[in-house]
Write an enzyme that holds these catalytic residues in place. Structure first.
Site, PDB file in Angstrom:
ATOM      1  N   LYS A 246       0.770  -1.224  -0.226  1.00 18.67           N
ATOM      2  CA  LYS A 246      -0.068   0.007   0.112  1.00 18.67           C
ATOM      3  C   LYS A 246       0.992   1.404   0.181  1.00 18.67           C
ATOM      4  O   LYS A 246       1.812   1.329   0.884  1.00 18.67           O
ATOM      5  CB  LYS A 246      -1.037  -0.143   1.228  1.00 18.67           C
ATOM      6  CG  LYS A 246      -1.718   1.374   1.476  1.00 18.67           C
ATOM      7  CD  LYS A 246      -1.204   2.181   2.564  1.00 18.67           C
ATOM      8  CE  LYS A 246      -1.903   3.165   2.840  1.00 18.67           C
ATOM      9  NZ  LYS A 246      -1.376   4.155   4.024  1.00 18.67           N
ATOM     10  N   HIS A 258       6.668 -13.335   0.510  1.00 15.65           N
ATOM     11  CA  HIS A 258       5.668 -14.347   1.169  1.00 15.65           C
ATOM     12  C   HIS A 258       5.017 -13.591   2.346  1.00 15.65           C
ATOM     13  O   HIS A 258       5.646 -12.890   3.206  1.00 15.65           O
ATOM     14  CB  HIS A 258       6.087 -15.574   1.797  1.00 15.65           C
ATOM     15  CG  HIS A 258       7.196 -16.216   0.707  1.00 15.65           C
ATOM     16  ND1 HIS A 258       6.855 -17.106  -0.256  1.00 15.65           N
ATOM     17  CD2 HIS A 258       8.440 -16.317   0.917  1.00 15.65           C
ATOM     18  CE1 HIS A 258       7.920 -17.624  -0.680  1.00 15.65           C
ATOM     19  NE2 HIS A 258       9.212 -17.045  -0.166  1.00 15.65           N
ATOM     20  N   TYR A 261       3.246  -7.572   4.831  1.00 11.78           N
ATOM     21  CA  TYR A 261       2.348  -6.218   4.539  1.00 11.78           C
ATOM     22  C   TYR A 261       3.377  -5.107   4.328  1.00 11.78           C
ATOM     23  O   TYR A 261       4.243  -5.004   5.343  1.00 11.78           O
ATOM     24  CB  TYR A 261       1.469  -5.996   5.694  1.00 11.78           C
ATOM     25  CG  TYR A 261       0.897  -4.523   5.743  1.00 11.78           C
ATOM     26  CD1 TYR A 261       0.056  -4.118   4.625  1.00 11.78           C
ATOM     27  CD2 TYR A 261       1.268  -3.541   6.550  1.00 11.78           C
ATOM     28  CE1 TYR A 261      -0.339  -2.863   4.511  1.00 11.78           C
ATOM     29  CE2 TYR A 261       1.084  -2.156   6.577  1.00 11.78           C
ATOM     30  CZ  TYR A 261      -0.147  -1.953   5.477  1.00 11.78           C
ATOM     31  OH  TYR A 261      -0.423  -0.605   5.350  1.00 11.78           O
ATOM     32  N   ASN A 272      15.888  -7.888  -0.130  1.00 11.48           N
ATOM     33  CA  ASN A 272      15.087  -9.047   0.115  1.00 11.48           C
ATOM     34  C   ASN A 272      14.132  -8.840   1.570  1.00 11.48           C
ATOM     35  O   ASN A 272      14.686  -9.017   2.496  1.00 11.48           O
ATOM     36  CB  ASN A 272      15.902 -10.286   0.218  1.00 11.48           C
ATOM     37  CG  ASN A 272      15.152 -11.805   0.416  1.00 11.48           C
ATOM     38  OD1 ASN A 272      14.548 -12.178  -0.696  1.00 11.48           O
ATOM     39  ND2 ASN A 272      14.931 -12.192   1.768  1.00 11.48           N
ATOM     40  N   ALA A 275       9.569 -13.708   4.765  1.00 12.37           N
ATOM     41  CA  ALA A 275       7.947 -14.069   4.847  1.00 12.37           C
ATOM     42  C   ALA A 275       7.613 -13.548   6.291  1.00 12.37           C
ATOM     43  O   ALA A 275       8.469 -13.530   7.101  1.00 12.37           O
ATOM     44  CB  ALA A 275       7.836 -15.600   5.006  1.00 12.37           C
ATOM     45  N   TYR A 282       0.906   2.486  11.362  1.00  9.63           N
ATOM     46  CA  TYR A 282      -0.190   3.291  11.929  1.00  9.63           C
ATOM     47  C   TYR A 282       0.071   3.247  13.515  1.00  9.63           C
ATOM     48  O   TYR A 282       0.062   2.202  14.046  1.00  9.63           O
ATOM     49  CB  TYR A 282      -1.395   2.829  11.408  1.00  9.63           C
ATOM     50  CG  TYR A 282      -2.676   3.580  11.843  1.00  9.63           C
ATOM     51  CD1 TYR A 282      -2.607   4.897  11.869  1.00  9.63           C
ATOM     52  CD2 TYR A 282      -3.856   2.916  12.406  1.00  9.63           C
ATOM     53  CE1 TYR A 282      -3.744   5.613  12.115  1.00  9.63           C
ATOM     54  CE2 TYR A 282      -4.789   3.685  12.788  1.00  9.63           C
ATOM     55  CZ  TYR A 282      -4.909   5.051  12.763  1.00  9.63           C
ATOM     56  OH  TYR A 282      -5.855   5.738  13.227  1.00  9.63           O
ATOM     57  N   ALA A 318      15.780 -12.479  11.915  1.00  5.81           N
ATOM     58  CA  ALA A 318      14.355 -13.091  11.949  1.00  5.81           C
ATOM     59  C   ALA A 318      14.119 -12.791  13.316  1.00  5.81           C
ATOM     60  O   ALA A 318      14.622 -12.959  14.174  1.00  5.81           O
ATOM     61  CB  ALA A 318      14.594 -14.436  11.574  1.00  5.81           C
TER      62      ALA A 318
END
Length: 346
Positions: A246, A258, A261, A272, A275, A282, A318
């Site tokens: 978005k 994968h 958002y 890169n 996932a 926000y 991660a």
């Protein structure tokens, strides 16, 4: 449905033959529901609506389109004489034809070559049929221009959409608004594309939704991706399955493959994004921006809490929650240390 050539032909016939009233008509094998055009020689005597027609008149298959060419002074004179003396108690504009004939100013009829041009729309069934005809005409034009459309009756393309040659459009796609698709693209099944630009050689994989976005040359989207308004995907970038973008720019050659958002974010080149990554844009009141520098690697299941900047060639471990800027080339980890507490019973 009505073509410019048909309108011009009606006007030319009117000027050439009568200068009084010229009616656009068509012949239908099943004229039920349409007004019948009753003729004598080349002259039209009257138009009879379905509800007022007798058995002989209902056998006439020349139908009224409701489209006329008529002199302004004549129509002004005739409109004042209309009445509602008919089965439906309505004022029929069609009555002017019979009145003109009785005045010695007979009407003539021009039959349209394709009866579908004057298809009437009185029900939602009629509307669906008319829309299908328009869609079929659009997909036919695209195919004649070099676009491959598989199962064209299943593809919905607005008249305003443009598609380049050698693009392949698979079944069950919906292309709306000001969408422009370049040459050599592939649109796999079940996609919705609205007001977007897709440049040459791009691939939109199945079941993706693209709204008010820009895809540069050679990028790949989906399957099951959602590009919301303001998404800009640079050339050779890849947006994979179950990714939502978005109001963000994804740089050339970058990959968001994968379950991710990305919102209000500027992603550099050759990045890169692992996932499960989320840009937390926000804070409950305002939207904030995330910047990810060229060549960075964002590990899986990372939360980037905006406003935040990740430097060039940075590496995010991660499972991290990143709330502070990361300098160029740094490894950043923001997670609690693993503890193996006790051995469970076997």
């Amino acid at each position: 449905l009505l073509s410019p050539d048909t309108i011009l032909g009606l006007v030319e016939k009117h000027r050439r033959e009568t200068g009084s009233v010229t009616i656009l008509s068509a012949r239908r094998p099943d004229p039920f529901g349409h007004g019948r055009v009753i003729t004598e020689g080349k002259n039209v005597l009257r138009i009879v609506e379905e509800a007022d027609a007798g058995s002989e008149e209902r056998g006439v298959n020349l139908i009224n389109s409701g489209i006329y060419c008529i002199r302004t002074d004549l129509i002004r004179e005739l409109l004042g004489d209309l009445d509602a003396d008919n089965a439906q108690g309505e004022f029929y504009l069609t009555d002017v034809v019979e009145k003109a004939h009785k005045m010695g100013r007979p009407a003539v009829s021009m039959e349209v070559g394709d009866p579908e041009e004057i298809l009437g729309v009185n029900t939602r069934v009629d509307l669906a049929r008319a829309e299908a005809l328009i869609r079929r005409e659009k997909t036919r034009d695209l195919m004649l221009d070099g676009v491959t459309i598989q199962a064209p009756d299943s593809v919905v393309v607005d008249q305003t959409v443009r598609v380049g040659a050698d693009t392949v459009i698979y079944p069950n796609n919906y292309l709306f608004g000001g969408t422009t698709i370049g040459a050599g693209c592939t649109i796999e099944p079940n996609c919705l594309i609205v007001d977007s630009v897709i440049e040459d050689g791009a691939r939109v994989r199945c079941s993706s939704v693209i709204e008010e976005s820009h895809l540069e040359k050679g990028c790949s989207i989906g399957p099951f991706a959602h590009l919301r308004p303001g998404a800009h995907i640079a050339s050779r970038a890849k947006i994979g399955n179950f990714v939502e973008i978005k109001k963000s720019h994804i740089g050339e050659g970058s990959k968001v493959s994968h379950l991710t958002y990305i919102g209000d974010t500027d992603v550099g080149r050759d990045v890169n994004v692992g996932a499960g990554t989320i840009t937390c844009n926000y804070d409950g009141k305002k939207k904030h921006k995330t910047v990810i520098g060229d060549g960075s690697f964002i590990g899986s299941n990372t939360e980037l809490v905006a406003p935040v900047k990740i430097g060039r060639k940075a590496l995010i471990g991660a499972g991290s929650t990143i709330t502070k800027d990361v300098p160029d080339g740094y490894l950043a980890v923001g997670r609690s240390r693993q503890k193996n507490l006790i051995k469970l019973n076997e």
